[in-house]
Design an enzyme around this catalytic site. Structure first.
Site, short mmCIF file in Angstrom:
data_model
loop_
_atom_site.label_atom_id
_atom_site.label_comp_id
_atom_site.label_asym_id
_atom_site.label_seq_id
_atom_site.Cartn_x
_atom_site.Cartn_y
_atom_site.Cartn_z
N GLY A 12 0.73 -1.02 0.07
CA GLY A 12 -0.04 0.06 -0.06
C GLY A 12 0.77 1.04 0.03
N SER A 44 -2.97 6.79 -4.32
CA SER A 44 -3.78 6.07 -3.47
C SER A 44 -4.69 7.02 -2.78
CB SER A 44 -2.78 5.34 -2.08
OG SER A 44 -2.01 4.37 -2.33
N ALA A 49 -8.20 12.74 0.89
CA ALA A 49 -8.43 13.49 2.00
C ALA A 49 -8.67 15.02 2.04
CB ALA A 49 -7.59 12.87 3.29
N PHE A 120 -13.73 20.03 14.50
CA PHE A 120 -14.41 19.04 13.68
C PHE A 120 -15.65 18.58 14.79
CE2 PHE A 120 -12.44 19.56 9.88
CZ PHE A 120 -12.55 18.40 9.14
N GLN A 233 -18.50 3.36 8.55
CA GLN A 233 -19.18 4.80 8.65
C GLN A 233 -19.71 5.35 7.35
OE1 GLN A 233 -16.25 8.45 9.08
NE2 GLN A 233 -17.17 8.24 11.13
N HIS A 235 -20.50 8.55 5.70
CA HIS A 235 -20.05 10.34 5.78
C HIS A 235 -21.40 10.86 5.33
CE1 HIS A 235 -18.52 14.25 5.17
NE2 HIS A 235 -17.43 13.91 5.73
N LEU A 245 -17.03 13.17 -2.13
CA LEU A 245 -17.14 13.68 -0.63
C LEU A 245 -17.06 15.23 -0.96
CD1 LEU A 245 -16.50 13.39 2.57
CD2 LEU A 245 -14.04 13.54 1.92
N HIS A 349 -17.88 5.80 3.73
CA HIS A 349 -16.77 6.55 3.66
C HIS A 349 -15.59 6.01 4.36
CE1 HIS A 349 -14.56 10.23 3.82
NE2 HIS A 349 -14.25 10.43 4.92
N GLU A 379 -6.55 2.29 7.82
CA GLU A 379 -7.75 2.12 7.60
C GLU A 379 -7.91 0.51 7.55
OE1 GLU A 379 -11.97 3.06 5.28
OE2 GLU A 379 -10.19 3.93 4.76
N ARG A 390 -15.59 6.62 13.64
CA ARG A 390 -14.67 7.49 13.91
C ARG A 390 -14.88 8.90 13.69
NH1 ARG A 390 -11.81 10.12 9.97
NH2 ARG A 390 -12.84 9.35 8.10
N SER A 393 -10.92 13.68 11.00
CA SER A 393 -9.53 14.20 11.25
C SER A 393 -8.86 13.14 12.10
CB SER A 393 -9.45 15.52 11.54
OG SER A 393 -9.79 15.79 12.90
N SER A 395 -8.52 9.91 11.47
CA SER A 395 -8.03 8.99 10.35
C SER A 395 -6.45 9.34 9.77
CB SER A 395 -8.89 8.72 9.27
OG SER A 395 -9.11 9.75 8.50
N LEU A 396 -6.34 10.75 9.48
CA LEU A 396 -4.89 10.93 9.05
C LEU A 396 -4.11 10.77 10.03
CD1 LEU A 396 -5.65 14.00 6.57
CD2 LEU A 396 -5.58 11.47 6.08
#
Length: 581
Positions: A12, A44, A49, A120, A233, A235, A245, A349, A379, A390, A393, A395-396
């Site tokens: 990945g 990727s 994002a 957020f 999830q 979104h 998105l 999402h 992920e 989640r 923000s 996730s990053l």
């Protein structure tokens, strides 16, 4: 046989994968570090994002703390979060934001020159660093440049079809070189799986076409366990009807959600946080408005949607902070966000579940034993930092933190392992069997069979109905039956293109072959979890049940079937409480 040796192989090339490869190469410069990825260049899905990366940067200014960040994460995840993981995320995330700044990520700045922070959904304080609404693009560009400056070997457009695990220890992998149409065997001392999510298993998703989820099925077949896969999830704000998105950054900048009556309906569902409630709450609210007949109807697709209203926001501020949103809406909806409502509806999402790992990202089997030499991050993994839902923000931050941690560990392990993996008889046997499976059984099938599109559509329809925003025992049962029957048809799919070079039909079939097993796990987890928690909402069990279901779902392969078991959540500081916003 095309044989390649790596000390560390990363599968990945998204944020987690690149961060792992960079960390491995920087910590042990003498090692051979390889990145195997089915995409080309920095393409990727991490590049898409938008919103930002969470981290407590200036506690003295904001009144924030790592402990508060961890608590928000635990509450946002409806208390299914392993709390040591939430604390680790909160403690390590700021380091990653400043590291990316050194690599050249142009974080937005406040008037005092500090990195600007957004508030957020589900967050108590502004703690999301952002680069306009193109954060992923800037982060991925910086990481890709950094990775290319290091002695890291990239094997792009290589689809992994099999993990090679030898008596409980990772020994390498097999990948299809899409450019040449040939299999390659990668032997390695250590590996990191960072293949992202599987949104393309569903009908409507914000994810790119590479996010097909096959690695979960591949891992399951090799004795690796999956965890909490029922938590998917949705979104709240995807552009109708495309599913592109529309970032939470819009609501962070003050956008409203309105129904066809002009009401800011979030007052009914989250009166304190309104549009900045957690995503599961907002997505259910939008779906409820539609079910009550208060949504708009898209003329062509007949999709129900609500309006995202930015018309009260200063246009100059929108240009500075939401330029991608303005471009996307004008290009794909023909609307002007400064004058028009944006049509939005929920779409798949993110996956809170994934490959079962411990706190440090080590890949585990069903009995909690480490698959020696193998880690997972981002992920693709479930370190249990997101629980049942989640927060935007996080996730990053997760990808960067566990990308670094797993990359360093993999390099340390490879460095301490003296003997390089040989090209032995067992490796040759595994390679030969995979070659026959792909090129004899799948590619050169006799005429007849069923179409790839039919099988893929059946899986998507089943997951959409059985694992949607609202779930019920009866619909989950129907969906599970449909997926199980469809799984048996994968090997009957007729591949019309019998060429090897860039055979996209064969690629899609191999992806589907892994994804269909993951789809079964999602539905099985949803069926057995008889409660509502976070993104998993059962109409026939509408309440959270901590007495029975404060547990992680662990799925593993047993014979030809899948078996579930459950493990307790690690609670250190915050016992479950009523989750209100």
């Amino acid at each position: 046989m095309d044989f390649i040796y790596c000390d560390v192989v990363v599968v990945g090339s998204g944020l987690a994968g690149l961060r792992a490869a960079i960390a491995a190469a920087e910590s042990k410069p003498d090692l051979e570090v390889c990145v195997v990825t089915k995409v080309s260049g920095p393409r990727s899905h991490s590049i898409a994002a938008e919103g930002g990366m969470a981290g407590v940067l200036y506690p003295e200014k904001t009144g924030d703390s790592a402990e508060l960040h961890a608590y928000d994460t635990v509450k946002g995840g409806d208390f299914l979060v392993d709390q040591d993981a939430a604390l680790m995320l909160a403690q390590e995330a700021p380091k990653e934001i400043f590291y990316l700044e050194k690599l050249g990520v142009p974080w937005n700045r406040d008037a005092d020159g500090r990195i600007a922070l957004r508030l957020f959904g589900g967050m108590s304080k502004p703690r999301t660093a952002f680069a306009r609404d193109k954060t992923g693009f800037f982060v991925m560009s910086a990481l890709y440049r950094a990775a290319r400056s290091l002695p890291i070997k990239f094997y792009e457009e290589h689809l992994v079809t099999k993990l090679f695990i030898k008596r409980g220890q990772f020994a390498g992998l097999i990948a299809l070189d899409l450019r040449r149409g040939e299999l390659r065997l990668f032997r390695a001392k250590a590996g990191v799986i960072a293949t992202g999510g599987g949104g393309r298993m569903f009908k409507l998703t914000t994810m790119g076409f590479a996010n097909t989820g096959e690695m979960w099925g591949i891992a399951l077949r090799e004795g690796i366990a999956l965890k909490d896969m029922e938590f998917v999830q949705w979104h709240p704000t995807a552009l109708v009807p495309s599913g592109i998105l529309i970032s939470e950054a819009a609501r962070a900048e003050g956008a409203y959600l309105v129904n066809k009556l002009g009401e800011r309906f979030m007052a009914r569902y989250a009166p304190q946080r309104m549009e900045l409630a957690p995503r599961d709450v907002v997505a259910r609210a939008i779906a409820t408005e539609c079910m009550a007949g208060r949504g708009f109807i898209h003329e062509e697709s007949k999709m129900c949607y609500v309006g995202l209203d930015l018309r009260h926001i200063d246009p100059q501020r929108m240009k500075e902070r939401l330029p991608l949103l303005m471009e996307v809406v004008r290009t794909y909806a023909g609307l002007d966000p400064t004058k028009d409502l944006i049509p939005v509806a929920p779409a798949v999402h993110y996956f809170m579940g994934g490959i079962h790992t411990d706190l440090h990202g080590r890949v585990l089997d069903a009995n909690g034993r480490w698959i020696i030499g193998l880690w997972a991050a981002g992920e693709a993994a479930s370190v249990s930092v997101h629980g049942a839902n989640r927060l935007g923000s996080n996730s990053l931050a997760e990808c960067a933190v566990w990308g670094r941690l797993t990359g360093i560990q993999a390099a340390e392990f490879a460095s301490s392992t003296q003997q390089p993996p040989a090209l032995d008889l067992e490796a040759k046997t595994v390679y030969g069997a995979e070659e026959r499976r792909i090129f004899d059984k799948l590619l050169h099938r006799e005429s007849g069979g069923i179409s790839l599109g039919q099988v893929k559509s059946a899986i998507q329809e089943a997951l959409h109905s059985g694992a949607g925003i609202f779930r019920h025992k009866s619909t989950i049962e129907e969906a599970l039956t449909k997926v199980t029957r469809t799984a048996a048809k994968v090997m009957q799919v007729n591949v019309h293109d019998v060429g090897r070079t860039y055979n996209m039909e064969l690629k899609e079939l191999l992806e589907l072959d892994g994804a269909v097993l993951a789809a079964q796990v999602i539905l099985m987890g949803a069926y057995f979890r008889q409660e509502s928690r976070g993104s998993h909402y059962r109409l026939d069990h509408p309440s959270r049940d901590d007495s029975r279901w404060l547990v992680h779902t662990i799925a593993y392969r047993y014979g030809d079937g899948v078996v579930l078991k459950w493990e307790p959540v690690r609670i250190l500081k915050w016992p479950p409480e009523v989750r209100s916003y």
